[in-house]
Design a protein around this motif. Structure first.
Motif, PDB file in Angstrom:
ATOM      1  N   ASP A  35      -7.665  -1.467   2.439  1.00  0.00           N
ATOM      2  CA  ASP A  35      -6.612  -1.430   1.422  1.00  0.00           C
ATOM      3  C   ASP A  35      -6.807  -2.534   0.398  1.00  0.00           C
ATOM      4  O   ASP A  35      -6.627  -2.324  -0.813  1.00  0.00           O
ATOM      5  CB  ASP A  35      -5.236  -1.561   2.075  1.00  0.00           C
ATOM      6  N   GLU A  36      -7.160  -3.726   0.863  1.00  0.00           N
ATOM      7  CA  GLU A  36      -7.405  -4.836  -0.055  1.00  0.00           C
ATOM      8  C   GLU A  36      -8.525  -4.474  -1.032  1.00  0.00           C
ATOM      9  O   GLU A  36      -8.447  -4.788  -2.225  1.00  0.00           O
ATOM     10  CB  GLU A  36      -7.771  -6.101   0.732  1.00  0.00           C
TER      11      GLU A  36
ATOM     12  N   ARG B   3      -9.337  -1.487  -2.010  1.00  0.00           N
ATOM     13  CA  ARG B   3      -8.815  -0.497  -2.953  1.00  0.00           C
ATOM     14  C   ARG B   3      -8.053  -1.170  -4.093  1.00  0.00           C
ATOM     15  O   ARG B   3      -8.232  -0.827  -5.264  1.00  0.00           O
ATOM     16  CB  ARG B   3      -7.905   0.490  -2.218  1.00  0.00           C
TER      17      ARG B   3
ATOM     18  N   LEU C 161      -5.176   6.137  -2.640  1.00  0.00           N
ATOM     19  CA  LEU C 161      -6.109   5.810  -1.572  1.00  0.00           C
ATOM     20  C   LEU C 161      -7.438   6.537  -1.739  1.00  0.00           C
ATOM     21  O   LEU C 161      -8.510   5.974  -1.473  1.00  0.00           O
ATOM     22  CB  LEU C 161      -5.493   6.156  -0.211  1.00  0.00           C
TER      23      LEU C 161
ATOM     24  N   TYR D 254       1.540   1.177  -6.058  1.00  0.00           N
ATOM     25  CA  TYR D 254       0.417   1.993  -6.498  1.00  0.00           C
ATOM     26  C   TYR D 254       0.482   2.333  -7.982  1.00  0.00           C
ATOM     27  O   TYR D 254      -0.476   2.870  -8.542  1.00  0.00           O
ATOM     28  CB  TYR D 254       0.371   3.314  -5.707  1.00  0.00           C
TER      29      TYR D 254
ATOM     30  N   GLU E 133       0.510   8.151  -3.121  1.00  0.00           N
ATOM     31  CA  GLU E 133      -0.205   7.277  -2.203  1.00  0.00           C
ATOM     32  C   GLU E 133      -1.562   7.859  -1.828  1.00  0.00           C
ATOM     33  O   GLU E 133      -2.587   7.150  -1.859  1.00  0.00           O
ATOM     34  CB  GLU E 133       0.627   7.044  -0.940  1.00  0.00           C
TER      35      GLU E 133
ATOM     36  N   TRP F 180       0.301  -6.704  -3.878  1.00  0.00           N
ATOM     37  CA  TRP F 180      -0.437  -5.620  -3.248  1.00  0.00           C
ATOM     38  C   TRP F 180       0.126  -5.280  -1.875  1.00  0.00           C
ATOM     39  O   TRP F 180      -0.177  -4.223  -1.323  1.00  0.00           O
ATOM     40  CB  TRP F 180      -1.906  -6.002  -3.079  1.00  0.00           C
ATOM     41  N   ALA F 181       0.918  -6.159  -1.315  1.00  0.00           N
ATOM     42  CA  ALA F 181       1.361  -6.002   0.068  1.00  0.00           C
ATOM     43  C   ALA F 181       2.359  -4.862   0.207  1.00  0.00           C
ATOM     44  O   ALA F 181       3.066  -4.495  -0.738  1.00  0.00           O
ATOM     45  CB  ALA F 181       1.971  -7.309   0.574  1.00  0.00           C
TER      46      ALA F 181
ATOM     47  N   LYS G 150       2.042   1.501   4.325  1.00  0.00           N
ATOM     48  CA  LYS G 150       1.741   2.866   3.912  1.00  0.00           C
ATOM     49  C   LYS G 150       2.904   3.791   4.251  1.00  0.00           C
ATOM     50  O   LYS G 150       3.492   3.699   5.311  1.00  0.00           O
ATOM     51  CB  LYS G 150       0.468   3.350   4.607  1.00  0.00           C
TER      52      LYS G 150
ATOM     53  N   ASN H 122      -1.517  -4.643   4.677  1.00  0.00           N
ATOM     54  CA  ASN H 122      -2.775  -4.006   4.324  1.00  0.00           C
ATOM     55  C   ASN H 122      -3.879  -4.357   5.311  1.00  0.00           C
ATOM     56  O   ASN H 122      -3.898  -5.447   5.885  1.00  0.00           O
ATOM     57  CB  ASN H 122      -3.217  -4.445   2.924  1.00  0.00           C
ATOM     58  N   ASP H 123      -4.819  -3.432   5.455  1.00  0.00           N
ATOM     59  CA  ASP H 123      -6.050  -3.742   6.181  1.00  0.00           C
ATOM     60  C   ASP H 123      -7.129  -4.057   5.142  1.00  0.00           C
ATOM     61  O   ASP H 123      -6.902  -3.929   3.926  1.00  0.00           O
ATOM     62  CB  ASP H 123      -6.451  -2.576   7.094  1.00  0.00           C
TER      63      ASP H 123
END
Length: 742
Positions: free
Chosen positions: A451-452, A454, A563, A218, A559, A207-208, A211, A447-448
Motif C-alpha cells: 500500500d505504501e 501504491r 489499488l 484515494y 478503492e 496515506w494511513a 481498506k 497500510n502494508d
C-alpha cells in the motif's frame, strides 16, 4: 353524541382513525410542513447573504476583543487574534495558562471551536483559563503563503505570552481539523511557544487508513494528482474556492447530504428549524484560499504526505520535524470519523519513531484519546463531547503537562460512590493516562508495504501531471481567466447555488414568508400514530438505504481502481519505483542524525546520574514506582497539596523539567539510576521519611496497588531508609486520612 366518522374497530390495528380521515390529516400536515420547510430554506439563504456581508463573519457564541490583526504584520495575512470575553458568571484566573483555539480553514468560516456555550472555549473558560481565538477573514491577502500564516500564528502566541507574564505555563494550543497540522508545524519550528498541544480530528498521516473504510485518501490518486488543484486556482484568478472542499466532505455521505439532513428538518420542522439554521450559518460560510496555499496543502500533505516523515522544508531551509516538539501532544480522534480516521490522526507516530523508547529518548509525551462513535464535526462541535472530553482535558492540563515522556491513552472513568479519594476528583469523570505500546497503535489497522508503494506511486504521478499541466496548459488558462468569470463560477457553484435560489432576491420566494406566517397561525400537526407518518418514515429509510448501498459500491469501486492502477508494476517502474527497492518513503527514526542525537542525549544523562538532592531523588523514586502503571488526576491533586505544604516548592515548569530528566535516566539505565539514589539523599532520617511518605501518598491516591507497584514501593522504602530496615508502609485508609488533614 358519538362521532359519526368513527367506525367499529377503527382504534385497533393500523388505523387510529378512518383511512380517509388519517390521509386528510396527514396531507394537511405535510403541506404545512412543506411551506414551513421552504421558509426555513428562505431564512437560511437570507442568513447566508447577511453573514457574508459582515466584515469579519464568524459563528463564535462569545464576545471578543481584537488583540492583533495579521494584516498589520510585516508579512500580512488574513488571520487575527482575539481575546474571548468571559461571560458574566465565569471568572478566569490570570495565573493559569491561557488556552488558544485555532479554527480550521477548510472551506468554512471561523468560530466552530466556540460555536456553543458547551464547546472547547466554554470548557477552558469553565476551568478558569483565559481564552483566545485565532480566526481568519473570508479572503486571503494576495501572495500570503502557509509559511506566512505560521509566522503570524507565532506572533499571536508571542503576544498571548506577553499578556500573561504570571501564567504558570506557556499557552495550551488547540488545533481543530485542518488547523491541527498547522499548529503541529508551528510547534515543530517554535517549540518554546507552546505549553501543550491538543489536536482534535486532525489528519497528520494522510496515506494511513484501513481498506474498505477510508476511501477519501484515494481521491488524490484517482484525480491524477494535484494538477486539478492548480487548474481550479487558475480558473479562480489565483484563489481556491473553499466550497470545493465542502463539496468533498459532503460527498462522503450522500445519504445525509442529499436526503437525511433535509428530511429531518422537513419532518420535524416545528422543532428542528432553529438548530438547522444555526449550523448552516457555519456550514454555508465558505471562504477562499490563495492558490499557492492550497497547492502546498495538496502537494505536501494530502498527496505528498511529507509531514509525517519530516520531509517538508521551509524557505529558509528548516526541516519541519514533529520530533522537535517539546510540549505534550494530545491527539483526540474517533472511530466514527470518516474524514480523519484514527489511523490518519495517529499514524505519524509509527512513521516518525521506531518504538516508545524512541519517543522517550526525544523527551516527548504523546497522548491519544479515542471516542468510539462520534463523527468528525462532533469532535469539536458536540456539546456532549465538550462537557466530557474537552472539559477533562482543560481541567487536567497540568497533569498532561507533567506526564513522564512516553506514549499514553487518555481514559475517562466515571466517578461513582466506590471511587477512591473522591475529594481529589474535579468533575464527574476521572481522567487517567495509561501507558500504551506501538502494538496498540498497529492493532487499529493500517497500510502494508504494498500500500505504501501504491501511494508513493500516486505521489510521483501527481508530480509528473502537475509538471505537464504547468508547462503546456497553465499559460493558456491564465491568459483567458478573469476575475469576472471567477466570480460568476463561484456564484454558480453547487454548494452556493441553493442559497441564491431560495433567498428573497428570487421573486418566486416572495409569497413564502406570508404563507409561513399563516401556516404557523393555523398549524395542525398530525398525530405521530398516524399510519401515513409511519409510511413516510419507512420510505425515508428506504431512500437512505439505497443511497448508502450506492455509496458503499462507489467507495469499493474507487478503492479497487486505486489499488489496481497504482499497484501496477509497470506504472511503478515507469515512475522510478520498484517493490524490491528500499521503502518508498524515508523514516526519520532510522536516520543517522537521529541516532547520533539519541546517543549524545544518553551520554549527557549518564554523566548526570548522581546529580541532584532530595527533590530529584524523590521524583526519580516516584517515577520508578509508578512506571508502567499510568497516572490520573488524583495523583496530581496530591502533588499539588504536597507542594503547598512546602514553602520552597518549585514552579510547574521546573517540576516538569526534573520529572522528564529523571524519567529518561531510569529509561537509560534503571539499575544505575536506583544505585545513585543513596548518594542523593540527605543524612537526616526525618527528611528521608517525609520524602518517602510523600511518594507513598501520591502512589496510593488512586486506591489501586498491584503487586509490581507494591514491590517497587518496598524497594524504594529500603533505599530511603538506608537499607537497615524495611519501614512499615501505611496503606489504604490512613493515606486518605493524611489527605483530609492536609
Amino acid at each position: 353524541m358519538e362521532d359519526a366518522t368513527k367506525q367499529p374497530g377503527a382504534n385497533t390495528g393500523l388505523w387510529q382513525d378512518p383511512p380517509w380521515q388519517e390521509s386528510w390529516q396527514y396531507a394537511m400536515d405535510a403541506w404545512q410542513r412543506t411551506v414551513l420547510f421552504c421558509d426555513v430554506l428562505r431564512r437560511r439563504a437570507n442568513q447566508y447573504a447577511e453573514h457574508n456581508l459582515s466584515s469579519a463573519p464568524h459563528v463564535l457564541r462569545f464576545d471578543v476583543e481584537l488583540v492583533l490583526s495579521g494584516r498589520a504584520l510585516p508579512r500580512p495575512v488574513n488571520y487575527g487574534l482575539v481575546r474571548i470575553v468571559p461571560p458574566a458568571d465565569i471568572e478566569v484566573d490570570p495565573r493559569k495558562r491561557p488556552f488558544v483555539v485555532v479554527d480550521p480553514r477548510a472551506g468554512h468560516g471561523p468560530g466552530i471551536g466556540g460555536f456553543k456555550a458547551d464547546s472547547e472555549i466554554g470548557a477552558a473558560l469553565q476551568a478558569g483559563h483565559p481564552c483566545y481565538f485565532i480566526g481568519f477573514l473570508p479572503d486571503p491577502v494576495p501572495g500570503q503563503t502557509i509559511e506566512d500564516i505560521m509566522r503570524a500564528q507565532a506572533a499571536f502566541l508571542e503576544r498571548v505570552i506577553e499578556l500573561h507574564p504570571e501564567a504558570d505555563s506557556r499557552p495550551c494550543v488547540i488545533g481543530n481539523c485542518q488547523a491541527g497540522w498547522a499548529v503541529m508545524m508551528l510547534a515543530s519550528t517554535r517549540p518554546e511557544l507552546f505549553g501543550a498541544v491538543i489536536v482534535a480530528g486532525s489528519p497528520l498521516s494522510y496515506w494511513a487508513g484501513v481498506k474498505g473504510a477510508n476511501p477519501m485518501r484515494y481521491t488524490g490518486g484517482l484525480l491524477g494528482g494535484s494538477w486539478l488543484t492548480a487548474l481550479t486556482g487558475d480558473i479562480g484568478g489565483g484563489k481556491f474556492d473553499g466550497a470545493w472542499l465542502v463539496t468533498n466532505f459532503e460527498g462522503l455521505n450522500p445519504a445525509n447530504t442529499l436526503w437525511s439532513k433535509q428530511y429531518n428538518v422537513w419532518s420535524h420542522v416545528d422543532t428542528e428549524a432553529a438548530r438547522y439554521l444555526e449550523f448552516e450559518r457555519w456550514w454555508g460560510g465558505h471562504v477562499n484560499l490563495n492558490a499557492e496555499e492550497m497547492q502546498f496543502i495538496v502537494d505536501e500533505l494530502f498527496v505528498g504526505n511529507r509531514l509525517a516523515t519530516a520531509e517538508i522544508v521551509t524557505s529558509d531551509g528548516v526541516h519541519i520535524d514533529m520530533r522537535n516538539i517539546t510540549s505534550p501532544i494530545l491527539c483526540f480522534c474517533s472511530k466514527g470519523d470518516n474524514i480523519t480516521p484514527p489511523q490518519q490522526a495517529l499514524g505519524w507516530i509509527l512513521d516518525l519513531y521506531r518504538s516508545v523508547d524512541d519517543i522517550r529518548a526525544h523527551g516527548q509525551t504523546i497522548i491519544y484519546a479515542m471516542h468510539e462513535t462520534i463523527g468528525h464535526l462532533g469532535i469539536f462541535v458536540s456539546g456532549k463531547v465538550a462537557t466530557k472530553e474537552h472539559a477533562e482535558f482543560a481541567s487536567n492540563i497540568d497533569l498532561i503537562d507533567t506526564l513522564p515522556p512516553g506514549l499514553y491513552e487518555a481514559v475517562l472513568i466515571p466517578r461513582s460512590s466506590e471511587t477512591a479519594a473522591p475529594d481529589l476528583v474535579l468533575g464527574e469523570w476521572i481522567a487517567r493516562f495509561e501507558p500504551r505500546s506501538f502494538d496498540d497503535l498497529r492493532e487499529m489497522g493500517g497500510n502494508d508495504p504494498d500500500d505504501e508503494l501504491r501511494f508513493a506511486t500516486a505521489r510521483r504521478v501527481s508530480e509528473i501531471n502537475l509538471g505537464l499541466y504547468r508547462t503546456f496548459a497553465q499559460p493558456f488558462i491564465k491568459a483567458i481567466a478573469s476575475d469576472h468569470a471567477a466570480s460568476l463560477l463561484a456564484r454558480l457553484h453547487p454548494a452556493r447555488l441553493p442559497f441564491e435560489m431560495f433567498s428573497d432576491s428570487n421573486p418566486f420566494m416572495a409569497p413564502i414568508a406570508m404563507m409561513a406566517d399563516q401556516v404557523r397561525e393555523e398549524r395542525q400537526p398530525v398525530s405521530p400514530d398516524n399510519a401515513f407518518v409511519a409510511l413516510q418514515d419507512f420510505m425515508s429509510k428506504q431512500i437512505e438505504t439505497t443511497l448508502d448501498v450506492w455509496r458503499a459500491w462507489r467507495d469499493q469501486s474507487e478503492e479497487q481502481l486505486f489499488l489496481a492502477v497504482y499497484g501496477s508494476p509497470l506504472l511503478q517502474a515507469a515512475v522510478g519505483l520498484r517493490a524490491s527497492d528500499e521503502p518508498p518513503r524515508r523514516h526519520p527514526g532510522e536516520q543517522p542524525a537521529t541516532l547520533a542525537f539519541i546517543r549524545a542525549r544518553i551520554a549527557e544523562l549518564r554523566a548526570r546520574m548522581s546529580e541532584g538532592g532530595l527533590r530529584e531523588a524523590s521524583i526519580r523514586a516516584l517515577v520508578y514506582v509508578g512506571r508502567g502503571h499510568g497516572m490520573d488526576e488524583r495523583q496530581l491533586a496530591v502533588l499539588r497539596r504536597i507542594r503547598a505544604r512546602h514553602k520552597d516548592g518549585f514552579s510547574l515548569q521546573e517540576f516538569k523539567r526534573v520529572l522528564r530528566e529523571q524519567s529518561l535516566m531510569l529509561l537509560i539505565d534503571e539499575p544505575a539510576a536506583l544505585a545513585a539514589l543513596p548518594s542523593m539523599l540527605p543524612e537526616g532520617t526525618e527528611e528521608r521519611a517525609a520524602a518517602l511518605a510523600a511518594v507513598q501518598e501520591v502512589i496510593e491516591s488512586t486506591g489501586e496497588m498491584n503487586e509490581e507497584v507494591q514491590a517497587r514501593l518496598d524497594r524504594v522504602a529500603t533505599i530511603f531508609t538506608g537499607g537497615t530496615a524495611k519501614p512499615a508502609i501505611v496503606r489504604g485508609p490512613s493515606a486518605q486520612a493524611r489527605r483530609r488533614t492536609s
